[in-house]
Every structure is written in C-alpha cells, then in structure tokens.
Design an enzyme around this catalytic site. Structure first.
Site, short mmCIF file in Angstrom:
data_model
loop_
_atom_site.label_atom_id
_atom_site.label_comp_id
_atom_site.label_asym_id
_atom_site.label_seq_id
_atom_site.Cartn_x
_atom_site.Cartn_y
_atom_site.Cartn_z
N GLU A 19 60.62 45.15 71.41
CA GLU A 19 60.11 45.82 72.72
C GLU A 19 59.27 46.99 72.29
OE1 GLU A 19 63.31 44.91 72.83
OE2 GLU A 19 63.85 44.20 74.64
N GLU B 88 77.86 50.87 79.05
CA GLU B 88 77.70 50.42 77.66
C GLU B 88 78.67 51.02 76.76
OE1 GLU B 88 73.63 50.06 76.19
OE2 GLU B 88 74.30 50.43 74.51
N LYS C 59 65.73 54.33 66.88
CA LYS C 59 66.86 54.52 65.99
C LYS C 59 66.76 53.50 64.83
CE LYS C 59 71.80 55.23 65.24
NZ LYS C 59 73.16 55.24 65.83
N GLY D 219 72.61 55.41 70.23
CA GLY D 219 71.41 55.71 71.07
C GLY D 219 71.45 56.25 72.46
N ARG D 220 72.61 55.72 73.16
CA ARG D 220 72.62 56.25 74.55
C ARG D 220 73.21 57.81 74.62
NH1 ARG D 220 76.13 52.34 72.99
NH2 ARG D 220 78.23 52.47 73.13
N HIS E 186 70.03 56.77 104.66
CA HIS E 186 69.38 55.88 105.28
C HIS E 186 69.42 54.26 104.85
CE1 HIS E 186 67.86 59.32 107.83
NE2 HIS E 186 68.06 59.99 106.54
N LYS F 33 69.62 41.12 71.70
CA LYS F 33 68.52 41.44 70.77
C LYS F 33 68.42 40.12 70.02
CE LYS F 33 68.66 46.61 70.36
NZ LYS F 33 68.73 47.66 69.35
C1 G6Q Z 1 72.32 52.48 72.89
C2 G6Q Z 1 72.13 50.99 72.60
C3 G6Q Z 1 70.61 50.75 72.95
C4 G6Q Z 1 69.43 51.21 72.17
C5 G6Q Z 1 68.17 50.34 72.35
C6 G6Q Z 1 66.95 50.84 71.51
O1 G6Q Z 1 73.48 53.13 72.61
O2 G6Q Z 1 72.19 50.79 71.28
O3 G6Q Z 1 70.42 51.01 74.41
O4 G6Q Z 1 69.37 52.56 72.40
O5 G6Q Z 1 68.52 48.90 71.96
O6 G6Q Z 1 67.42 50.80 70.10
P1 G6Q Z 1 66.49 51.65 69.12
O7 G6Q Z 1 66.31 52.95 69.33
O8 G6Q Z 1 67.21 51.22 67.73
O9 G6Q Z 1 65.21 50.87 69.21
#
Ligand code: G6Q
Length: 533
Positions: A218, A356, A212, A269-270, A387, A502
């Site tokens: 990463e 989160e 996003k 994002g989530r 188990h 980050k």
């Molecule tokens: C979600 C968080 C986080 C995010 C990641 C990836 O709500 O903000 O998990 O989705 O850090 O971010 P980008 O999509 O910006 O790479």
C-alpha cells in the site's frame, strides 16, 4: 530470555480470584460507591493522569488478589527486563521474530544513565537529526525549487506507520504551528491519494514515506502515486520526499530522498509512534520542543510502570482490572470512550495496538493457550456515543467494561457558558454521570425502563490534553497491553495474522495482472487460491 514466570493459572492468586469472582462487588447495593471512603480511596494518582476505579466490581480482597497475581507472574519484573533489552519477541522452540522489544528506548533519552544505553543512543541520534532538519526548514536552508518554505506534509504509511501517528496528530491538532498542515494517505484505495492531491499545493509539500519494512504494498503504491504527481508538476521528487524506514530496508536509499530517518528492528510497528515514525510528522507540524514534551510524557509513564505496587501503577492497574473483567467476570469486549473530540482516532490506534498484540492463541512456549487472551476493543468519543450505542451499554445483554478518558480543561481557550456552565463542564458532567449510572443502575417497575447497573468502568482523568499528556496516554496503554500479554504468557510483539494478509494479497494480484475485467478475475482467483490455502 530465561523463563522466570509462573503459568498464571497455576498460582494461588488465580484460584482465589476465581472464588471471589463468584460474588463480585455489587455496585448497585445501597451506598456501594461511598462505603468506606471508596470513591476517594479507589483513585490512583500519578503526575499526569489519575485513574478513578471505584466504579469497578472490585474490593480490597480482589485488589490484593490481583496484586498477588501480578507478583507471582513477575509482570513488573518482565517489563523492566523488556526495557533493558531482553529478547522478548519470541516463541521458545519455534521459528519466530526473535528480537528485543525496545520502543521504550525511543523516549529513554532524558537521563544521563538510560536503562538501555545502545538503543537510547540510537534514538538520540535520530532525534538530533530531526532537530537539524527542522532548523533547516525553519531557516530556509531547506526549501522548494522556488526558494519558498514547505507548508504541507503528506504522511504516507499504513497500520503501525499510520494509526499511532495519525491519532496523535488529531489529538494535538490545536497545537499546530501556523502555516503548517498535514495530510495522511494510508489505504491503497486510489481515491484516498487522489483526494489529498486535490487539496495540496505540491510545490510546497513534503512527502513523508513511512515504512519500517520498506516493502509494504500500500505504502509503495501510494508513494509512486504521489511521486508521479510531483513529476507531472515538474517537481523533483528527491527534493520533496522523505523516508522513515528500517535500517537496511529496500527504502533505505538516501539518494532517492531529501532526508532519511531510521527506526530499528526492536521497535514494533504498532509501538513505533514515539520513534521517527511519528516524530518527523509531529516535528514538522508542532515544532521540536512539543515533540520533546510528548516524549517526556511517555518516558514518565515507562519509569512509573516499574513500580511493583498495583495501586500506584496505572498501566498495571488498568491491565489487571481488564483481566478481572475479561477472564474472571467473562466480558468479551472493552470499550475505550474518550470525552474529547481530539481523541476521536485514539480508539482506532488502540484497536491495533491491543488486538494485534494480544489477539493470540499460542503461549510463549508454543502451546495452545487455555484461557481467553485479548478482548475485542472498540470506542468512539462521548458525548456522541451517548446518542448512539450507549443503549446497549446500559441495558443490553452483553456487559461491556468501559475505560473513559476525560480532561478538566479544554485545549482551546474558546468556550461558551450557557445556564451557568461551560461546554467543557457539560462534557465532563456527562462523563461522570455515565460512569455512575452504568455502575449503580436505576430501579424501575417498568422492566423496559429498568437499568440493572453493575456495568464496570473506570475514568482516566488529566488536566488538559497537551503533547506531554498525549505521550503519557500512549505509553500508558502500551504498558497496559504489554502487562496483559505477560500475564497471558503470549508474545505481544509479533503479528503473524497481519503477515498472512500481506502474502495473500500478493497471490491474488498475480491473477489480476494486466486484466481489466475485474469481475471474472475475482471469481477465478478466489477459487484457485482457496484450493492452495
Ligand atoms: C504493526 C504491524 C503492521 C505494520 C504495517 C506497516 O505492528 O506490523 O501494522 O505497521 O503493516 O508496515 P511497514 O511499516 O513495514 O510498512
């Protein structure tokens, strides 16, 4: 938005529930489960899922209290305002993201009168783009340098750009199209990308880069990793790479990608799995229509979540039962245990979505909270868990409320009957047995073999895990999490704790730049940075 809700501890319902929590329903009493038709009455049935909650420590008085609490705090009203574009991602009087929260718009596309026309229109346009893209792949208009079809996708993304999509992919793997496969790279661990590169034929691979912000370390590192491999294989990255990113982000650069898809800043994002963040990968793997079914399932839940009646609204009911267990009865964690191997990554997605969102200590008015907020969430599929860690669930000193998830039918038609029952029946029988045993316990004179019971749990049951069911399951938990955040009066839509990580990684990397001797660097950078924190 204007503050129209009450502080939940200032409500009459809160005080009444506190009194009731001193003597919660005793599930171990004789006939506790069957009394008053409880087993049949404590079921909330909706189109796709039913929630069976007779094995929770509630009675009608508690349920009435939870209903009143939800009403007094305006939970359903706030959910409806969220769907209609209220600016809910904010902390009053403090610097904050200050945004609308409209992940629901991603699936608010099936009615001629969507509740949020602007965002739903944007979602529709992205879906049309996806449909065209998939048709072009299908008809061979989009193909590799040799004129061959793409068979493989590498989905690169992390956090919200990985966990939701990956858990849905795993859940629906049995519905994949022939000759289509998907791999995921999320961790910046070089072994993760290297392992995937070792398994794919890059010539026939699309690389779906999902971020996003378009700025996540990463993801950008992994994109470069795979792009380098493409170049080394004499392939043109702009013919193999796709982008899913926020409008105007550093990755919003159509010249660099075969296709670019957008998500908007009002989709967190989530909460983004039903946007193109999940859509592109799922469309490639499943085909267009199953993606529509998936979105339809989610949309059904969003509409149902506006029902003010607790006993008819599964996400609201799950949210309030969760609050009862966590805030009134004092349980610290929550286990989500799917009796479905396909859902093996779903608890990982929920861990992010719930923890989160609701792992917060400040109210929406910027003050310290005075009650517990989100629980620690964890889980693994049954029967495997039986188990392993179920010992603690039955006899440990920590009471862990459980949300079981189960299905009447399996995904594949292949099964085996042994001693008169299929494997699917054995799976479901185990789920039911655990639910009852945890609730009622089992007396034994040998204290080591005594099962105290009163371990609250509920079962979320559907016919079969299909794309529509998966969409519903995802949206159901999203709504549950949001309802709890509204009640605790926290902002469930920001993630300052993640942002800190980050920023910190960047500072440590400055110390490592150009140095190969990692051990020395580690010590000096920890010392220097600890002084700065
Ligand atoms: C979600 C968080 C986080 C995010 C990641 C990836 O709500 O903000 O998990 O989705 O850090 O971010 P980008 O999509 O910006 O790479």
């Amino acid at each position: 938005m204007e503050r129209t809700w009450k502080d939940w501890q200032d409500t009459g319902a809160y005080r009444r529930l506190q009194e009731l929590a001193k003597r919660p329903y005793d599930l171990t009493a004789p006939d506790a489960l069957s009394k008053g038709g409880r087993l049949a009455e404590y079921i909330c049935r909706t189109d796709i899922f039913s929630l069976h909650y007779a094995t929770q420590r509630v009675d009608d008085q508690v349920l009435d209290g939870l209903q009143e609490l939800a009403d007094e705090c305006g939970l359903v009203r706030q959910f409806a305002e969220m769907r209609r574009g209220a600016v809910m991602n904010r902390i009053a009087g403090l610097e904050s993201e200050n945004r609308q929260v409209l992940h629901t718009a991603c699936r608010d596309i099936f009615s001629d009168e969507p509740v949020e026309p602007v965002a739903s229109g944007q979602a529709k346009r992205e879906i049309e783009k996806l449909e065209t893209f998939l048709q072009e792949l299908e008809k061979g208009k989009l193909c590799n340098e040799q004129g061959e079809a793409f068979t493989t996708m590498i989905h690169i993304g992390i956090g919200g750009s990985d966990l939701g999509p990956r858990s849905i992919f795993e859940a629906l793997a049995s519905f994949g199209q022939q000759e289509r496969e998907v791999y995921f790279v999320s961790n910046v661990d070089p072994d993760a990308a290297a392992a995937v590169l070792g398994q794919v034929d890059l010539r026939r691979t699309l690389v779906n880069v999902v971020s996003k912000s378009g700025a996540t370390l990463e993801t950008l590192a992994n994109e470069r990793f795979i792009r380098r491999a493409l170049i080394e294989a004499d392939l043109d990255p702009s013919r193999h790479c796709l982008a899913v990113t926020g409008e105007g982000s550093p990755m919003d650069n159509p010249g660099k990608y075969l296709r670019s898809f957008h998500m908007y800043d009002y989709v967190g994002g989530r909460y983004s799995a039903t946007s193109m963040v999940g859509g592109v990968m799922l469309g490639f793997y499943l085909g267009f229509e199953p993606v529509m079914d998936f979105l339809r399932g989610a949309s059904l839940i969003d509409s149902g979540a506006e029902n003010p009646l607790l006993r008819e609204n599964i996400p609201l009911l799950l949210a309030m039962l969760g609050v009862w267990n966590h805030n009134f009865l004092g349980s610290a964690t929550l286990a989500v245990l799917p009796y479905s191997q396909a859902l093996h990554r779903f608890p990982a997605h929920l861990q992010q979505c719930d923890m989160e969102s609701n792992g917060k200590s400040v109210t929406r008015a910027g003050r310290a909270v005075s009650t517990k907020t989100g629980p620690v969430l964890w889980g693994e599929p049954g029967t495997n868990g039986q188990h392993a860690f179920y010992q603690l669930l039955h006899q440990g000193t920590e009471i862990v409320p459980i949300e079981f998830i189960g299905f009447r039918r399996s995904q594949y038609t292949l099964d085996i009957e042994i001693e008169g029952t299929s494997s699917q029946q054995k799976l479901l029988a185990n789920l039911l047995a655990q639910s009852v045993a945890l609730a009622i316990g089992q007396k034994n004179d040998n204290p080591n073999r005594d099962f105290p019971g009163n371990r609250p749990n509920s079962i979320l049951l559907a016919d079969r895990l299909t794309p529509a069911t998966m969409g519903a399951l995802l949206a159901l938990y999203e709504a549950k999490i949001v309802f709890q955040g509204f009640l605790w009066d926290i902002n469930s839509f920001d993630q300052e704790g993640v942002q800190l990580g980050k920023a910190l990684a960047g500072r440590f990397l400055r110390h490592m730049k150009g140095k190969k001797e990692q051990a020395d660097t580690l010590e000096t950078s920890i010392l220097q940075e600890a002084r700065l924190l």
